[in-house]
Design a protein around this motif. Structure first.
Motif, PDB file in Angstrom:
ATOM      1  N   LEU A   1     -29.885  66.437  40.324  1.00  0.00           N
ATOM      2  CA  LEU A   1     -30.962  66.276  39.352  1.00  0.00           C
ATOM      3  C   LEU A   1     -32.129  67.197  39.684  1.00  0.00           C
ATOM      4  O   LEU A   1     -32.565  67.265  40.832  1.00  0.00           O
ATOM      5  N   LYS A   2     -32.619  67.887  38.679  1.00  0.00           N
ATOM      6  CA  LYS A   2     -33.830  68.699  38.843  1.00  0.00           C
ATOM      7  C   LYS A   2     -34.819  68.295  37.746  1.00  0.00           C
ATOM      8  O   LYS A   2     -34.776  68.783  36.614  1.00  0.00           O
ATOM      9  N   GLY A   3     -35.659  67.312  38.083  1.00  0.00           N
ATOM     10  CA  GLY A   3     -36.663  66.855  37.137  1.00  0.00           C
ATOM     11  C   GLY A   3     -37.903  67.728  37.198  1.00  0.00           C
ATOM     12  O   GLY A   3     -38.076  68.549  38.105  1.00  0.00           O
ATOM     13  N   GLY A   4     -38.782  67.537  36.221  1.00  0.00           N
ATOM     14  CA  GLY A   4     -40.025  68.292  36.194  1.00  0.00           C
ATOM     15  C   GLY A   4     -41.090  67.651  37.063  1.00  0.00           C
ATOM     16  O   GLY A   4     -41.017  66.463  37.410  1.00  0.00           O
ATOM     17  N   SER A   5     -42.100  68.428  37.415  1.00  0.00           N
ATOM     18  CA  SER A   5     -43.187  67.910  38.253  1.00  0.00           C
ATOM     19  C   SER A   5     -43.949  66.788  37.554  1.00  0.00           C
ATOM     20  O   SER A   5     -44.499  65.900  38.207  1.00  0.00           O
ATOM     21  N   ASP A   6     -43.963  66.795  36.208  1.00  0.00           N
ATOM     22  CA  ASP A   6     -44.680  65.764  35.458  1.00  0.00           C
ATOM     23  C   ASP A   6     -44.155  64.365  35.751  1.00  0.00           C
ATOM     24  O   ASP A   6     -44.898  63.389  35.671  1.00  0.00           O
ATOM     25  N   ALA A   7     -42.855  64.263  36.076  1.00  0.00           N
ATOM     26  CA  ALA A   7     -42.216  62.954  36.265  1.00  0.00           C
ATOM     27  C   ALA A   7     -41.731  62.750  37.695  1.00  0.00           C
ATOM     28  O   ALA A   7     -40.889  61.886  37.936  1.00  0.00           O
ATOM     29  N   ASP A   8     -42.269  63.485  38.642  1.00  0.00           N
ATOM     30  CA  ASP A   8     -41.701  63.475  39.990  1.00  0.00           C
ATOM     31  C   ASP A   8     -41.833  62.118  40.686  1.00  0.00           C
ATOM     32  O   ASP A   8     -40.896  61.668  41.355  1.00  0.00           O
ATOM     33  N   PHE A   9     -42.969  61.450  40.548  1.00  0.00           N
ATOM     34  CA  PHE A   9     -43.108  60.127  41.174  1.00  0.00           C
ATOM     35  C   PHE A   9     -42.084  59.145  40.592  1.00  0.00           C
ATOM     36  O   PHE A   9     -41.451  58.376  41.319  1.00  0.00           O
ATOM     37  N   SER A  10     -41.919  59.207  39.275  1.00  0.00           N
ATOM     38  CA  SER A  10     -40.976  58.306  38.599  1.00  0.00           C
ATOM     39  C   SER A  10     -39.549  58.584  39.047  1.00  0.00           C
ATOM     40  O   SER A  10     -38.788  57.659  39.380  1.00  0.00           O
ATOM     41  N   ASN A  11     -39.182  59.863  39.044  1.00  0.00           N
ATOM     42  CA  ASN A  11     -37.808  60.224  39.399  1.00  0.00           C
ATOM     43  C   ASN A  11     -37.476  59.835  40.835  1.00  0.00           C
ATOM     44  O   ASN A  11     -36.377  59.351  41.122  1.00  0.00           O
ATOM     45  N   ARG A  12     -38.433  60.036  41.735  1.00  0.00           N
ATOM     46  CA  ARG A  12     -38.162  59.717  43.146  1.00  0.00           C
ATOM     47  C   ARG A  12     -38.021  58.206  43.331  1.00  0.00           C
ATOM     48  O   ARG A  12     -37.188  57.745  44.121  1.00  0.00           O
ATOM     49  N   ALA A  13     -38.800  57.438  42.596  1.00  0.00           N
ATOM     50  CA  ALA A  13     -38.669  55.979  42.675  1.00  0.00           C
ATOM     51  C   ALA A  13     -37.308  55.537  42.154  1.00  0.00           C
ATOM     52  O   ALA A  13     -36.636  54.676  42.760  1.00  0.00           O
ATOM     53  N   ILE A  14     -36.876  56.112  41.043  1.00  0.00           N
ATOM     54  CA  ILE A  14     -35.589  55.741  40.451  1.00  0.00           C
ATOM     55  C   ILE A  14     -34.437  56.086  41.381  1.00  0.00           C
ATOM     56  O   ILE A  14     -33.534  55.268  41.611  1.00  0.00           O
ATOM     57  N   VAL A  15     -34.455  57.295  41.925  1.00  0.00           N
ATOM     58  CA  VAL A  15     -33.368  57.700  42.817  1.00  0.00           C
ATOM     59  C   VAL A  15     -33.384  56.873  44.102  1.00  0.00           C
ATOM     60  O   VAL A  15     -32.332  56.537  44.649  1.00  0.00           O
TER      61      VAL A  15
END
Length: 416
Positions: free
Chosen positions: A140-154
């Motif tokens: 997964l390569k998410g954008g910086s705008d959603a980085d906190f969210s993505n890291r929590a989900i993963v």
């Protein structure tokens, strides 16, 4: 930025997935759905940190935002994926040659699927659930705008995988920096398929720079054509739903084409849009029809740039056409191959539109907002493919598998 070790780990974990029983996969998916809700406070708090960095006026804000209701929907989609039949091991073709060779074409995983996406943290859940069910690891390569969210989900997903004794490297989240995107585009030999989800600029960049196979998704310039035989009551509901349900998603309506003989019905067709303060850019004939019937501060003359624009906002273009053929020509010029619809009570016109409108999804008397894997009964989706190679439309389990030939012999040799 050297991310080779991450790619290598994902590749190795993908091979381990081949030995994971289907029933175990489904247990994991249901556990991830449960954990997403159990950890909702944590996920939403991290999402709030992302939201703090973005203006609510930004069209991407709605895509970025997670809520309790949206997490409930994500969990439901994940459970739906668990309930679906496995896409693997299906015999797609079976034949026995005259020489006795037994040939089967069988569905198998890709191996490692990379996904590049912008401010849509729900994609992290969707991609993981589909890839796991389809037997592939995901990068997964998410954008910086959603980085906190993505890291929590993963982090939540990894916790479930570790509890089940499964290698957590089956889902790898790359750093948010742009350098990670460049590395992923060059990950030949590690990543088998790359899927970009986001703006047309992102998709074009990936297409032009990737050294691995790409399936294009997402960019949606969607039209609704109100035909000479259209029902205005149905049309008003369809246009309003397609435009205002969620303006920031790729299936949102961008342009209405109206038959010239029905211009007197255009105010009624557009009336529900006033409640959502939709700004309309209308050509000269449509503008005349709307003036005095639609708020003046929301009505502007259209220019060429408004046609073919994916607004992702409470904005819409209106174009007058003199025939179904002219509507189809306009769509061929300005559409993106995503979703198109016709509003008509004429069965012949509907059939002609369905056959000739060149898009992944074409509708008669239904809004483009239905273009969605879950709505199509496919579970979650990994994206809407707007190309014609391999997959088209909502990409779910079957679309993210490939196949190989199983050849069973009994000592046959090929003649010289």
């Amino acid at each position: 930025m050297d991310l080779t070790s991450l790619f290598e780990r994902a590749r190795a974990a993908g091979r381990e997935l081949l030995q994971l029983p289907v029933g175990r996969v489904d247990e994991i998916l249901r556990a991830v759905a449960d954990e997403a809700l159990a950890q909702s406070e944590y996920i939403l708090s991290e999402n709030a940190r992302d939201l703090e960095r973005m203006s609510p006026d930004n069209p991407m804000y709605d895509r970025l935002k997670l809520t309790s209701a949206r997490l409930e929907g994500i969990a439901a989609d994940t459970r739906h994926v668990a309930d679906l039949p496995s896409p693997l091991g299906r015999v797609l073709k079976h034949t026995v040659l005259p020489n006795g060779l037994d040939l089967k074409r069988v569905s198998v995983p890709f191996g490692v699927i990379g996904v590049i996406y912008e401010a849509r943290p729900n994609v992290s859940f969707d991609v993981f659930s589909l890839c796991l069910k389809a037997g592939s690891a995901c990068v997964l390569k998410g954008g910086s705008d959603a980085d906190f969210s993505n890291r929590a989900i993963v982090k939540v997903i990894h916790g479930v995988l570790e509890r089940f004794g499964v290698n957590p490297d089956i889902v790898v989240l790359l750093p948010a920096e742009r350098e990670a995107t460049a590395a992923l585009l060059q990950a030949r030999g590690y990543v088998d398929l790359l899927i970009p989800r986001g703006s047309s600029a992102l998709i074009q960049y990936v297409r032009e720079n990737a050294r691995i196979p790409v399936i294009e998704t997402g960019a949606g310039v969607c039209h609704a054509y109100f035909d000479v035989d259209g029902d205005v009551r149905k049309g008003a509901a369809i246009v309003n739903n397609a435009k205002t349900r969620r303006v920031s998603v790729c299936n949102a309506l961008d342009s209405v084409l109206v038959h010239a003989s029905r211009l007197s019905d255009l105010p009624q067709l557009c009336a529900p849009l006033q409640e959502s303060r939709v700004r309309i850019y209308a050509d000269s004939r449509a503008l005349t029809a709307l003036q005095g019937h639609y708020p003046a501060d929301l009505l502007e003359a259209a220019t060429e740039k408004h046609f073919g624009t994916e607004f992702m906002d409470y904005k819409m273009a209106v174009k007058t056409v003199d025939s179904l053929d002219e509507a189809l020509a306009h769509i061929a010029r300005f559409g993106s191959g995503h979703s198109e619809c016709i509003i008509t009570e004429n069965a012949g016109a509907a059939e002609k539109f369905l056959q000739l409108a060149d898009a992944a999804c074409v509708y008669a008397n239904a809004p483009t907002s239905f273009t969605d894997g879950a709505q199509f009964g496919l579970g979650a989706e990994i994206g809407i493919s707007t190309q014609k190679l391999h997959a088209r439309g909502p990409m779910a389990l079957e679309e993210i598998t490939t196949y190989k030939w199983f050849v069973q012999g009994d000592g046959q040799v090929r003649p010289k």
